[in-house]
Design an enzyme around this catalytic site. Structure first.
Site, mmCIF file in Angstrom:
data_model
loop_
_atom_site.group_PDB
_atom_site.id
_atom_site.type_symbol
_atom_site.label_atom_id
_atom_site.label_comp_id
_atom_site.label_asym_id
_atom_site.label_seq_id
_atom_site.Cartn_x
_atom_site.Cartn_y
_atom_site.Cartn_z
ATOM 1 C CE LYS A 114 -3.557 -10.147 27.343
ATOM 2 N NZ LYS A 114 -4.083 -10.692 28.518
ATOM 3 C CE LYS A 196 0.501 -7.835 32.940
ATOM 4 N NZ LYS A 196 -0.920 -7.488 32.914
ATOM 5 C CE LYS A 199 -5.508 -12.825 36.663
ATOM 6 N NZ LYS A 199 -5.660 -12.341 35.291
HETATM 7 N N1 AQP Z 1 2.187 -7.422 37.124
HETATM 8 C C1 AQP Z 1 1.209 -6.627 37.508
HETATM 9 N N2 AQP Z 1 1.485 -5.555 38.277
HETATM 10 C C2 AQP Z 1 0.493 -4.741 38.685
HETATM 11 N N3 AQP Z 1 -0.799 -4.913 38.370
HETATM 12 C C3 AQP Z 1 -1.128 -5.976 37.619
HETATM 13 N N4 AQP Z 1 -2.287 -6.414 37.138
HETATM 14 C C4 AQP Z 1 -2.073 -7.529 36.418
HETATM 15 N N5 AQP Z 1 -0.765 -7.840 36.418
HETATM 16 C C5 AQP Z 1 -0.140 -6.880 37.148
HETATM 17 C C6 AQP Z 1 -3.572 -5.794 37.422
HETATM 18 O O1 AQP Z 1 -4.428 -6.827 37.891
HETATM 19 C C7 AQP Z 1 -5.730 -6.672 37.339
HETATM 20 C C8 AQP Z 1 -5.982 -7.970 36.614
HETATM 21 O O2 AQP Z 1 -6.751 -7.802 35.541
HETATM 22 P P1 AQP Z 1 -6.910 -8.896 34.420
HETATM 23 O O3 AQP Z 1 -6.851 -10.258 34.942
HETATM 24 O O4 AQP Z 1 -8.209 -8.548 33.771
HETATM 25 O O5 AQP Z 1 -5.793 -8.544 33.379
HETATM 26 P P2 AQP Z 1 -4.270 -8.598 33.169
HETATM 27 O O6 AQP Z 1 -3.705 -7.261 33.429
HETATM 28 O O7 AQP Z 1 -4.074 -9.146 31.795
HETATM 29 O O8 AQP Z 1 -3.714 -9.614 34.265
HETATM 30 P P3 AQP Z 1 -2.691 -10.779 34.085
HETATM 31 O O9 AQP Z 1 -2.413 -11.344 35.440
HETATM 32 O O10 AQP Z 1 -1.505 -10.367 33.262
HETATM 33 O O11 AQP Z 1 -3.577 -11.829 33.288
HETATM 34 P P4 AQP Z 1 -3.263 -12.617 31.956
HETATM 35 O O12 AQP Z 1 -2.036 -13.410 32.246
HETATM 36 O O13 AQP Z 1 -4.455 -13.487 31.722
HETATM 37 O O14 AQP Z 1 -3.104 -11.618 30.855
HETATM 38 C C9 AQP Z 1 -5.679 -5.417 36.461
HETATM 39 O O15 AQP Z 1 -6.169 -4.319 37.206
HETATM 40 C C10 AQP Z 1 -4.217 -5.247 36.153
HETATM 41 O O16 AQP Z 1 -3.851 -3.890 35.928
#
Ligand code: AQP
Length: 333
Positions: A114, A196, A199
């Protein structure tokens, strides 16, 4: 009775990846483990480790709360709350920072990744993120944490911090276990299947399906997903990442395994497969959107969040007071 806890950051509208990798599994767990206690939260303190627009953050918090429920979680066996409304998280986060070593934090892969993306202004909160995550978990005597593979390193650190605290001050924290979701549930970007689906991508991103996208747009995104040119529906992640990703989505929603899907589309090509998948995804998300529309402006949502905040605060306050006493803070013995 086991305590099961997890959180999602309100850094955008949740994607199909968040749904298939996290939310759908939470619902399944809740249906299977009726004796257990479920705490799910909106991790807004974690969201501000990278800059957020305040108005968008506020909207994303409410949207995520509504989507947790719209995806099918049962409110009767659920403590749903907003992390920043339970001040004990930040307070316990500080205790955890005082237990963690620089070297441990520096090794965290998510921080390295990050901070590479965030070329300027890497915050100290991004660096200490795993200490806050440990606090989130340890405040509730959590037994199980449903996590994606990428969060396992943070969970391991949480376990180390709990054990270190218990050894230094006497038994205080339960040492949690990870509950890794099924392999293959990592959903990739439809335009770049090596990345990946996230969001925090731009809302106009064609490779990301956001749960609140118009249904027609969702179908369009699936139909225009990047695939290779041989047109054979076959799961081969290394050589055919695009179609393999679409097959993962298909499999996660229908429950059919890759062999079954391959057999169904022998000789049929990508066009028919994508068109069927577009309908499958659209109908799954349409149900969620219907539930979401009923909830988003309802007083019920606020009532659930108020109740969640109060129950979480009660539990967290007890655990935090215990930790403060053990450390020797304040006047109470
Ligand atoms: N692409 C993905 N496929 C499967 N699982 C996913 N998760 C996120 N993206 C995918 C799962 O969703 C949960 C979200 O947790 P988070 O918001 O704390 O963290 P993250 O993994 O960093 O999610 P994002 O969407 O990628 O957010 P940003 O863009 O802010 O970094 C977790 O259980 C994760 O495994």
């Amino acid at each position: 009775m086991a305590v099961i806890l997890s959180g999602i950051k309100p850094t955008g509208i949740p994607t199909l990846g968040n749904y298939l990798g996290a939310l759908k599994n939470f619902v399944k767990l809740q249906n299977e483990r009726t004796e257990d206690k479920f705490l799910f939260f909106i991790a807004d303190l974690h969201a501000i480790t990278v800059p957020q627009n305040p108005a968008e953050l506020r909207a994303n918090i409410k949207n995520l709360a509504a989507l947790y429920l719209a995806c099918g979680l049962n409110k009767d066996n659920l403590v749903l709350f907003i992390q920043s409304e339970v001040a004990e998280h930040a307070e316990m986060g500080y205790i955890m920072q005082s237990m963690a070593y620089m070297g441990e934090m520096e090794r965290m892969t998510q921080f390295k990744e990050k901070s590479r993306k965030q070329e300027t202004g890497v915050t100290t909160a991004l660096f200490t993120y795993p200490a806050l995550m440990a606090a989130d978990i340890l405040l509730y005597n959590t037994d199980l944490v449903p996590v994606g593979e990428d969060q396992l390193q943070h969970l391991e650190l949480t376990r180390d911090l709990a054990i270190r605290f218990n050894n230094r001050y006497s038994d205080t924290f339960k040492v949690p276990e990870g509950l890794v979701t099924k392999v293959g549930a990592r959903i990739m970007d439809l335009q770049n299947p090596l990345k990946k689906m996230s969001k925090s991508e731009d809302p106009g991103d064609k490779g990301c399906i956001f749960l609140l996208d118009p249904i027609d747009l969702i179908k369009k995104k699936i139909k225009s997903a990047v695939t290779d040119s041989d047109s054979i529906v076959k799961y081969d992640k290394a050589n055919k990442p695009g179609i393999s990703n679409l097959m993962t989505i298909y499999s996660c929603i229908t429950g059919e395994d890759y062999k079954t899907i391959e057999a169904k589309y022998v000789g049929k090509g990508y066009g028919e497969f994508k068109s069927d998948l577009a309908d499958i995804v659209a109908s799954e998300i349409a149900k969620i959107q219907d539930n979401y529309k009923k909830l988003i402006n309802s007083s019920e949502l606020d009532e659930i969040l108020d109740k969640g905040r109060d129950e979480a605060t009660y539990l967290a306050r007890k655990q935090l007071s215990k930790a403060y006493r053990k450390v020797g803070l304040g006047r109470k013995k």
